[in-house]
Design a protein around this motif. Structure first.
Motif, PDB file in Angstrom:
ATOM      1  N   TYR A 131       1.260   9.812  -4.547  1.00 49.83           N
ATOM      2  CA  TYR A 131       2.520   9.322  -3.917  1.00 49.83           C
ATOM      3  C   TYR A 131       1.979   8.301  -2.947  1.00 49.83           C
ATOM      4  CZ  TYR A 131       3.945  13.891  -6.054  1.00 49.83           C
ATOM      5  OH  TYR A 131       3.973  14.723  -7.028  1.00 49.83           O
ATOM      6  N   ALA A 132       1.205   7.243  -3.469  1.00 53.84           N
ATOM      7  CA  ALA A 132       0.677   6.255  -2.706  1.00 53.84           C
ATOM      8  C   ALA A 132       1.539   4.989  -3.045  1.00 53.84           C
ATOM      9  CB  ALA A 132      -0.970   5.961  -2.820  1.00 53.84           C
ATOM     10  N   ALA A 133       1.595   4.201  -1.999  1.00 55.57           N
ATOM     11  CA  ALA A 133       2.093   2.814  -1.849  1.00 55.57           C
ATOM     12  C   ALA A 133       1.199   2.057  -1.094  1.00 55.57           C
ATOM     13  CB  ALA A 133       3.602   2.896  -1.456  1.00 55.57           C
ATOM     14  N   MET A 134       0.902   0.623  -1.465  1.00 55.18           N
ATOM     15  CA  MET A 134       0.367  -0.209  -0.746  1.00 55.18           C
ATOM     16  C   MET A 134       1.192  -1.253  -0.436  1.00 55.18           C
ATOM     17  SD  MET A 134      -2.941  -0.445   0.659  1.00 55.18           S
ATOM     18  CE  MET A 134      -3.998   0.331  -0.336  1.00 55.18           C
ATOM     19  N   VAL A 135       1.456  -1.528   0.771  1.00 53.53           N
ATOM     20  CA  VAL A 135       2.604  -2.471   1.282  1.00 53.53           C
ATOM     21  C   VAL A 135       2.089  -3.479   1.864  1.00 53.53           C
ATOM     22  CG1 VAL A 135       4.873  -2.477   2.343  1.00 53.53           C
ATOM     23  CG2 VAL A 135       4.075  -0.297   1.403  1.00 53.53           C
ATOM     24  N   ASP A 136       2.565  -4.531   1.651  1.00 56.09           N
ATOM     25  CA  ASP A 136       2.155  -5.959   2.208  1.00 56.09           C
ATOM     26  C   ASP A 136       2.578  -6.040   3.786  1.00 56.09           C
ATOM     27  OD1 ASP A 136       0.545  -8.199   1.794  1.00 56.09           O
ATOM     28  OD2 ASP A 136       2.269  -9.410   0.758  1.00 56.09           O
ATOM     29  N   ALA A 137       1.904  -6.567   4.838  1.00 57.71           N
ATOM     30  CA  ALA A 137       2.057  -6.369   6.359  1.00 57.71           C
ATOM     31  C   ALA A 137       1.683  -7.689   6.945  1.00 57.71           C
ATOM     32  CB  ALA A 137       1.276  -5.314   7.019  1.00 57.71           C
ATOM     33  N   ARG A 138       2.180  -8.503   6.096  1.00 54.26           N
ATOM     34  CA  ARG A 138       1.864 -10.078   6.772  1.00 54.26           C
ATOM     35  C   ARG A 138       3.175 -10.294   7.554  1.00 54.26           C
ATOM     36  NH1 ARG A 138      -0.198 -10.770   1.567  1.00 54.26           N
ATOM     37  NH2 ARG A 138      -2.194 -11.574   1.685  1.00 54.26           N
ATOM     38  N   PRO A 139       3.127 -11.238   8.497  1.00 52.25           N
ATOM     39  CA  PRO A 139       4.162 -11.620   9.423  1.00 52.25           C
ATOM     40  C   PRO A 139       5.540 -11.439   8.999  1.00 52.25           C
ATOM     41  CG  PRO A 139       2.106 -12.902  10.281  1.00 52.25           C
ATOM     42  CD  PRO A 139       1.864 -12.231   8.635  1.00 52.25           C
TER      43      PRO A 139
END
Length: 403
Positions: A131-139
């Motif tokens: 149940y993973a998600a890798m989410v972008d965290a740029r400004p």
């Protein structure tokens, strides 16, 4: 590390012993829907929407959590697949079992955006699990998180949230279900005795106010009072006891006049405080019973005979708070919940009766403290939660036998 539902959070294969909550299912659906926030990262509008509507949890050493005036920075891990540093968070269904020295802090998506480390570009949700998600965290994405948090208003309240890996059958599930009203109110999992009720600091704060609990001894004392139903309202409970006694004696429900005369004999001084509270209870209780009948929640000839559900339901939540605050341990907490379950079965014949007792106590106390007008919102909220618990096919009140 193993999560509460049995998933292994590491680089190896994950095994799920039971389904997670609806939050994890919604997250998986958002990732599978091609939102761009899967393994490789990306914006992920659908994923962000799910995350904005739930509490997210970060692991904190209890030593750090107990340091006055200091908040531990967000943790980071290295994702070997992308070779990038990430901030790891967990959704509610993936929080690991209780540990005496490791606790959890709940954060919103908006809080993450406001406190984000300047040199980290990924949010790893439920890392190493199915149940993973890798989410972008740029400004640019952080600004989108803030907008989503503002738009949704944060995590959801008034929802029934079940942990598929928690107790679903048997006496422990029954006992935990007694606290489901407050779990629904706050949007928390109802069937869990684990690492956190809400979060470590919040659990301690809730015990401190309104319960006045700041250590284990105070917790045991207050829990004993709740189990003995000493806090629900002595006068209001006496008023209901008078009606129960009259009903047994007469073989029928007494008239309003018969009931009032018997209450006057119990509280003979008209201008005394107890008599004033009793007279108001004589007004509030029948009024709300009539409303509940009109709304189909109470049978035409039904009554609410005791408010004990309020203390017993709150007792379950105090146990869960104390477990989260580390004032008790899982074994002791389980034994207390089982005992509360036995007390509830002695006081009520069914889930519906228990729920109505809890609802009536909330209404009577709100009306007593703030007036009937202020209790109107409490009535609407309580009736909605009563219907969720008595009508939702997934509710423990529909799936667990009372006795």
């Amino acid at each position: 590390m193993t999560t509460g539902n049995g998933a292994v959070t590491g680089s190896g294969a994950a095994v799920i012993a039971a389904p997670p909550t609806g939050i994890e299912r919604a997250l998986s659906a958002a990732v599978a829907g091609g939102s761009g926030a899967g393994r490789g990262g990306g914006g992920g509008d659908a994923v962000v929407e799910v995350l904005a509507r739930t509490r997210l949890y970060v692991l904190v050493a209890r030593l750090h959590a107990d340091t006055p005036g200091w908040t531990a920075p967000l943790p980071t891990i290295r994702d070997e697949a992308t070779r990038r540093n990430c901030v790891p968070v967990l959704t509610p269904g993936m929080v690991p079992p209780w540990h005496p020295e490791w606790v959890f802090r709940a954060v919103s998506l908006g809080e993450l955006a406001r406190t984000w480390p300047y040199d980290v570009r990924r949010l790893a949700v439920n890392h190493g699990t199915p149940y993973a998600a890798m989410v972008d965290a740029r400004p640019r994405q952080l600004k989108a998180w803030l907008r989503a948090d503002e738009r949704t208003g944060g995590h959801e309240h008034g929802v029934l949230l079940t942990d598929g890996g928690g107790p679903l059958h048997g006496p422990l599930a029954h006992g935990l279900a007694l606290g489901a009203h407050l779990a629904v109110t706050n949007g928390l999992i109802w069937n869990r005795l684990g690492a956190a009720y809400e979060e470590y600091a919040g659990d301690r704060d809730r015990l401190r106010s309104p319960w006045g609990i700041q250590h284990r001894a105070a917790y045991r004392d207050r829990l004993a009072s709740l189990m003995e139903c000493q806090l629900v309202g002595r006068v209001q409970e006496s008023v209901l006891h008078v009606r129960r006694t009259l009903t047994a004696r007469l073989g029928r429900t007494p008239t309003r006049e018969e009931w009032a005369e018997a209450v006057a004999r119990m509280f003979p001084v008209p201008d005394a405080y107890d008599r004033t509270v009793a007279d108001r209870a004589l007004d509030h209780i029948p009024r709300y019973e009539e409303r509940l009948r009109a709304d189909g929640a109470l049978a035409p000839d039904g009554r609410v005979d005791t408010l004990a559900a309020f203390d017993l339901g709150r007792a379950v939540n105090v146990v869960r708070l104390a477990l989260g605050a580390r004032y008790t341990d899982p074994y002791e907490a389980e034994q207390d919940v089982l005992r509360i379950g036995r007390l509830a079965r002695q006081a009520y014949p069914s889930w519906a009766d228990f729920s109505l007792g809890y609802l009536m106590a909330r209404l009577v106390h709100r009306a007593e403290d703030d007036g009937p007008e202020a209790a109107e919102s409490t009535y609407r909220q309580s009736l909605t939660e009563h219907r969720i618990l008595t009508e939702d096919p997934a509710s423990p009140y529909r799936n667990l036998p009372w006795s």
